[in-house]
Design a protein around this motif. Structure first.
Motif, PDB file in Angstrom:
ATOM      1  N   UNK A  41       0.820  -0.981   0.262  1.00  0.00           N
ATOM      2  CA  UNK A  41       0.080   0.151   0.023  1.00  0.00           C
ATOM      3  C   UNK A  41       0.849   1.084  -0.052  1.00  0.00           C
ATOM      4  N   UNK A  42       0.829   1.897  -0.748  1.00  0.00           N
ATOM      5  CA  UNK A  42       1.239   3.414  -0.512  1.00  0.00           C
ATOM      6  C   UNK A  42       1.412   4.294   0.370  1.00  0.00           C
ATOM      7  N   UNK A  43       2.347   4.500   0.973  1.00  0.00           N
ATOM      8  CA  UNK A  43       2.593   5.140   2.217  1.00  0.00           C
ATOM      9  C   UNK A  43       2.203   6.588   2.016  1.00  0.00           C
ATOM     10  N   UNK A  44       2.402   7.394   1.173  1.00  0.00           N
ATOM     11  CA  UNK A  44       2.197   8.458   1.159  1.00  0.00           C
ATOM     12  C   UNK A  44       0.142   9.051   1.166  1.00  0.00           C
ATOM     13  N   UNK A  45      -0.485   8.174   0.268  1.00  0.00           N
ATOM     14  CA  UNK A  45      -1.439   7.794   0.448  1.00  0.00           C
ATOM     15  C   UNK A  45      -2.457   8.106   1.702  1.00  0.00           C
ATOM     16  N   UNK A  46      -1.861   6.655   2.523  1.00  0.00           N
ATOM     17  CA  UNK A  46      -2.144   6.486   3.616  1.00  0.00           C
ATOM     18  C   UNK A  46      -1.697   7.652   4.324  1.00  0.00           C
ATOM     19  N   UNK A  47      -0.529   8.147   4.736  1.00  0.00           N
ATOM     20  CA  UNK A  47      -0.506   8.997   5.309  1.00  0.00           C
ATOM     21  C   UNK A  47      -1.001  10.203   5.498  1.00  0.00           C
ATOM     22  N   UNK A  48      -1.973  11.005   4.100  1.00  0.00           N
ATOM     23  CA  UNK A  48      -2.632  11.755   3.906  1.00  0.00           C
ATOM     24  C   UNK A  48      -3.895  11.045   4.624  1.00  0.00           C
ATOM     25  N   UNK A  49      -4.859  10.199   3.562  1.00  0.00           N
ATOM     26  CA  UNK A  49      -5.675   9.859   4.482  1.00  0.00           C
ATOM     27  C   UNK A  49      -5.789   9.818   6.356  1.00  0.00           C
ATOM     28  N   UNK A  50      -4.928   9.628   6.779  1.00  0.00           N
ATOM     29  CA  UNK A  50      -4.556   9.084   8.372  1.00  0.00           C
ATOM     30  C   UNK A  50      -4.119  11.013   8.741  1.00  0.00           C
ATOM     31  N   UNK A  51      -4.400  11.494   8.323  1.00  0.00           N
ATOM     32  CA  UNK A  51      -4.048  12.841   8.789  1.00  0.00           C
ATOM     33  C   UNK A  51      -5.421  13.320   8.587  1.00  0.00           C
ATOM     34  N   UNK A  52      -6.419  13.180   7.840  1.00  0.00           N
ATOM     35  CA  UNK A  52      -7.471  12.810   8.261  1.00  0.00           C
ATOM     36  C   UNK A  52      -8.207  12.610   9.502  1.00  0.00           C
ATOM     37  N   UNK A  53      -8.255  11.306   8.875  1.00  0.00           N
ATOM     38  CA  UNK A  53      -8.602  10.767  10.251  1.00  0.00           C
ATOM     39  C   UNK A  53      -8.270  11.026  10.795  1.00  0.00           C
ATOM     40  N   UNK A  54      -6.912  11.097  12.054  1.00  0.00           N
ATOM     41  CA  UNK A  54      -6.445  11.378  13.229  1.00  0.00           C
ATOM     42  C   UNK A  54      -6.487  12.898  13.577  1.00  0.00           C
TER      43      UNK A  54
END
Length: 291
Positions: free
Chosen positions: A79-92
């Motif tokens: 899984x692409x980490x950049x995509x997960x970090x960006x989505x994780x920023x919104x969720x967190x």
């Protein structure tokens, strides 16, 4: 007249805040993080849950083995980490803001209502709050989740419960201090009822203390939510939450350190920037603490 005084105080507070370089740096970093949380998912190159089976543990682009299609590399599932970090920023950040606002409103209402209780009931309420505050916030949150069960909704409830006593205590303490001051005594002798004293005289003077507490509570909530996710008690895979990402990648820290370093760095920078802003807000709203 009151409006002009309020404006003058705001200008003075802003002048003090601007002199704090750490607070300005924290504001800039936090603004970038919040912007990424807001528009980041729109910029994310891939779905955060999509797995590229032939691109497992691809290192970031600054590595010689990196791939420019995956800027921060991929995790153990491709899984692409950049995509997960960006989505994780919104969720967190969404979870953090929601938790703090609910806890703040609940705690302030309870703390303000305690002014109308009898001394015995008020003392009992404060002893309960002191008991809850005697435990580290994360330890208490873990205990609550252990009782009601793991999962993101229960983790949110736990962190809210942990934060409420902080707002109850600071609200009640600030109100008690103000009620003993001369201007309140004068208003009381003039015939003002307790509700009017709280809303028209006391409340404007305790808002700065509540704002400071609110600011620092964001970092506490973010850390607790991430820690519960890391322990498997909060957000569950495959959700792109920073704490959960740390938990999923801890087994690869030796040979794929970027999978754990990047979400850890995101949490660190966010908490640090919030604390820097909180220090600036505290010094600006109470110049006596400004050194």
């Amino acid at each position: 007249m009151i409006k002009r005084i309020g404006t003058a105080n705001q200008k003075a507070a802003w002048a003090i805040y601007k002199q704090n370089k750490g607070a300005l740096i924290g504001t800039a970093v936090l603004s970038v993080i919040m912007l990424m949380a807001l528009i980041g998912p729109l910029l994310a190159p891939y779905d955060p849950a999509h797995q590229f089976n032939n691109k497992v543990l691809v290192p970031p682009i600054w590595s010689s083995a990196g791939d420019f299609n995956y800027f921060f590399g991929t995790d153990d599932l491709g899984r692409d980490l950049l995509s997960r970090l960006l989505h994780g920023a919104r969720l967190s950040l969404q979870l953090t803001i929601t938790v703090v606002l609910i806890a703040a409103i609940s705690g302030i209402v309870i703390g303000a209502a305690s002014a109308f209780l009898s001394p015995a009931l008020r003392s009992l309420l404060m002893r309960i709050m002191d008991l809850l505050l005697s435990f580290p916030s994360l330890l208490l949150a873990i205990a609550i989740v252990a009782i009601i069960g793991p999962g993101l909704p229960n983790a949110i409830y736990a962190v809210i419960i942990v934060l409420i006593p902080q707002f109850v205590r600071i609200t009640q303490s600030a109100i008690s201090d103000e009620l003993n001051k001369d201007y309140v005594m004068a208003a009381r002798l003039d015939g003002a009822k307790r509700f009017r004293l709280l809303t028209h005289h006391v409340w404007p003077n305790i808002v700065p203390a509540l704002i400071v507490q609110l600011t620092f509570s964001f970092s506490t909530a973010l850390l607790d939510i991430a820690a519960l996710g890391f322990l498997g008690l909060g957000a569950q895979p495959p959700m792109a939450e920073w704490g959960t990402m740390l938990s999923e990648s801890r087994a690869f820290i030796q040979f794929a350190p970027w999978t754990m370093t990047l979400p850890g760095l995101a949490i660190f920078l966010t908490v640090l920037s919030i604390n820097l802003v909180g220090d600036g807000v505290r010094d600006a709203l109470d110049p006596r603490l400004n050194r």
